[in-house]
Design a protein around this motif. Structure first.
Motif: not given
Lengths: 170, 556
Positions: B125-126, B146, B151, B178-182, B302-304
């Motif tokens: 995931k990261h 994370i 997910r 985390l700016m990019g993880y909400k 997970d929107p994806a």
């Protein structure tokens, strides 16, 4: 259809590899990718031109969102925006052709940035069509070397892509 | 006071509540193991790093907590890769910690150096390569955050040896920004209202569940939903157990080896309520033939996943449990008598079956007997192949987090280490491993781990002396040109198990099976039962490639 995405990312090591890797492994076609830091040194901005229909684009941006380092994505294709690309072209010259090339440069508002005995290096900025036309105009003289930056773009008017608006508020 | 990064890492793990680490030491990770010596965290030494990753995964799957595995640089790290990919595909929260060569050597092809953050980019995931010692506590905090939120998935931390030995002022951060993880947890209100409306209008609703329901711990809400709106439930492999397998509304697994009733219900339904499932190709068959008459509601964290494979008419991004809570207050009790009668008829008419008789034990019968002897209330781990499908079809899982299997990756060799992790996660429960002779031989080195840790595993090897699933594929897709699927040498698994301190049985007849089963489930220790099964048995039903799921092959 080509889409222009403005993507804000954390300026962390490997972020370019993460984004590029995502495109290649999911089979999305990048037409161009330009990246550099923003006014905030912790944040970089990528301008990615990607080819695909609406469904592909939706997946591209959702998958990009999943990367922890990606802060914000805007598809600015359908909004009024300014886009620019820069090209450097080194072209063959001799006494006979030099004048004509300098005229072409004037027409395209290009600059001559290097002068050689047998060549000239020109710099030109503009949208993709202009750059393409410039390249075609110089081709008959013999292009020795050419480098393009890829497109960078920004919304017109009061709208902007910045981190003041976060992902959630999109 | 300053402590080394390695010590700080161990402190971070303690503060995250980590009780167990599955790992394998080596040169680059030495400082961390040195720090671990003084910790109350228990370290389980596996026999291969792949075993450590799978065990951490089995632990996470049965407990819902973050599994932790650890390895050294280079080969240690690459041996984790399969386990990470497996956890990534099944959305299992893991934190993997790898040693790395000292910073000055990074990028020089040093001894035991690999770019593990580069290698694992697509299957985590990261991941993090620690470059600044001061950042370590924040990185660990972020990694756990994370891994377990949104997910879930695996996160890897690569720690160069010199950084591990660098002293830092230790303070564990209180929160993560985390700016990019909400991740979106709460479902959109208007969408949920709309879903309630569609559900109340539907005449032939089906609830299609996946591993997301297990991850969200939403089983209770799911039962409530199914009973309130009188809708049958079908499940993916990963969703099994999230809805009680013995519930009258349960139709079993859908998809390529799914129950016919489940596949028919999906084909005929007018509303498909999808909860934490992702329309995997093994579920949908030909996409255009999947739920062709239905409007699709898709609830996923997970929107994806929304409209990735199958277009969703009403997406709701959020945690399944939260969305169901919000949905349930908007629903009235309803009945779909005609539909339920039809579905009930299919369920009865097309119940999982097999051809009894012949000279061999039937694998399906063995699964049913394991169920009967245990009342179904055990944790079952499997490997990958025919035996896995037979378990999915014939073992009615009643509770979530009791079925430990490799779904998305289909990773042979997961079973034994997965079972080991499961037993550590749930020490008071009986853990049964159903495996095949092919899968088992991939990771049976971990028998030593099980023996060393005195784990009372009950292992059933469904032994057809071949790679049954591949053979089955070759039968249908290669015109019975069997290639590389028969083992001409298979060890005596019962004798092998005895070497590792297990009780070993070889069974060929029902009587021998009954004796072994009774022994296995009355004995307090580890038992292995090697079951000789019909080598030509196929998993049925079977949807051929490119076919609709309602057109499955079955026994005549």
């Amino acid at each position: 259809m080509y889409h222009t995405l403005a993507v804000l990312v954390e300026n962390s090591p490997g972020v370019l590899a993460r984004v590029a890797g995502l495109f290649s492994r999911r089979g999305y076609n990048i037409d161009s990718l330009a990246v550099g830091r923003t006014d905030n040194p912790a944040i970089s901005r990528m301008t990615i031109v990607v080819e695909g229909d609406e469904r592909v684009l939706e997946q591209v941006s959702k998958q990009l969102h999943k990367l922890v380092d990606v802060i914000k994505i805007s598809d600015i294709t359908s909004s009024p925006h300014v886009d620019r690309e820069l090209v450097l072209i080194k072209v063959n010259t001799d006494a006979g052709s030099r004048g004509e090339i300098m005229q072409i440069a004037q027409i395209f508002r290009a600059n001559i940035v290097d002068y050689g005995h047998k060549n000239l290096t020109l710099e030109c900025t503009g949208n993709q069509e202009k750059i393409n036309a410039f390249e075609e105009a110089l081709r008959p003289f013999g292009i020795k070397e050419l480098v393009r930056t890829g497109k960078v773009a920004m919304l017109r008017g009061a709208k902007y892509t910045n981190i003041n608006r976060t992902k959630e508020e999109d | 006071m300053e402590i080394t990064c390695a010590e700080a890492l161990v402190r971070c793990l303690e503060m995250e509540g980590v009780e167990l680490i599955f790992g394998y030491p080596g040169g680059a990770i030495l400082p961390v193991y040195d720090a671990l010596k003084d910790s109350k965290i228990k370290h389980i030494l596996t026999r291969h790093e792949q075993g450590a990753a799978h065990a951490a995964s089995g632990y996470a799957r049965t407990t819902g907590r973050v599994g932790v595995c650890m390895a050294t640089s280079g080969p240690g790290a690459t041996n984790l890769v399969t386990g990470l990919a497996n956890a990534y595909m099944d959305s299992i929260p893991l934190v993997a910690i790898t040693g790395q060569v000292p910073t000055v050597q990074v990028g020089t092809d040093a001894f035991q150096e690999v770019d593990i953050t580069g290698i694992t980019m697509p299957i985590t995931k990261h991941n993090y390569l620690v470059k600044d010692p001061k950042m370590l506590p924040m990185i660990v905090k972020r990694a756990f955050h994370i891994a377990r939120t949104g997910r879930p998935g695996p996160v890897l931390i690569d720690l160069p040896k010199d950084i591990a030995m660098t002293p830092i002022q230790f303070k564990y951060p209180d929160d993560v920004k985390l700016m990019g993880y909400k991740p979106t947890v709460k479902g959109h209100g208007a969408q949920i209202n709309q879903a309630a409306k569609l559900i109340m209008q539907a005449q032939r609703p089906v609830i299609y569940i996946g591993g997301g329901v297990v991850n969200a711990n939403a089983s209770e809400e799911l039962v409530w939903l199914a009973e309130t709106i009188d809708a049958p439930v079908v499940s993916t492999l990963m969703g099994l157990g999230a809805f009680p397998g013995d519930h009258p509304l349960f139709l079993g697994m859908l998809g390529l080896h799914g129950n016919k009733a489940a596949n028919l219900a999906v084909t005929e339904c007018d509303l498909l309520i999808t909860l934490g499932a992702r329309f995997d190709d093994r579920v949908t068959g030909r996409v255009a033939g999947f739920a062709p008459r239905a409007r699709v509601i898709h609830v996923d964290i997970d929107p994806a996943e929304i409209s990735k494979n199958v277009i969703s008419h009403l997406p709701i991004v959020g945690d399944t449990k939260k969305v169901l809570e919000a949905l349930l207050v908007r629903l009235d009790k309803k009945q779909n008598t005609t539909w339920i009668n039809t579905v009930g008829y299919w369920k009865h008419e097309f119940a999982p079956r097999y051809r009894p008789g012949g000279e061999y034990l039937k694998p399906q019968y063995i699964i049913e007997e394991i169920y009967r002897h245990t009342g179904g209330d055990v944790i079952v781990a499997t490997d990958v192949g025919q035996h896995q499908m037979w378990v999915a079809q014939h073992f009615a899982f009643k509770y979530p987090r009791k079925f430990v299997t490799s779904g998305g990756l289909g990773c042979m060799g997961f079973g034994l280490p997965g079972a080991i992790g499961a037993q550590f996660g749930r020490p008071d429960e009986t853990v049964v491993l159903v495996t095949g002779d092919g899968s088992f031989q991939m990771t049976l080195n971990e028998l030593a781990t099980a023996a060393e840790q005195s784990l009372p595993l009950k292992i059933f090897v469904l032994n057809n002396r071949r790679l049954g699933m591949v053979r089955q594929l070759q039968e249908f897709y290669c015109d019975k040109r069997y290639m590389a699927v028969d083992f001409t040498f298979v060890p005596d698994f019962a004798a092998l198990a005895r070497v590792y301190g297990f009780k070993g049985f070889t069974v060929r007849t029902d009587q021998e099976l009954q004796t072994a089963l009774t022994e296995a489930f009355s004995d307090q220790g580890p038992v292995l039962v090697d079951c000789a099964i019909d080598p030509d048995e196929n998993v049925m039903p079977m949807v051929l490639a490119g076919a609709d799921i309602c057109d499955a092959l079955d026994y005549e």
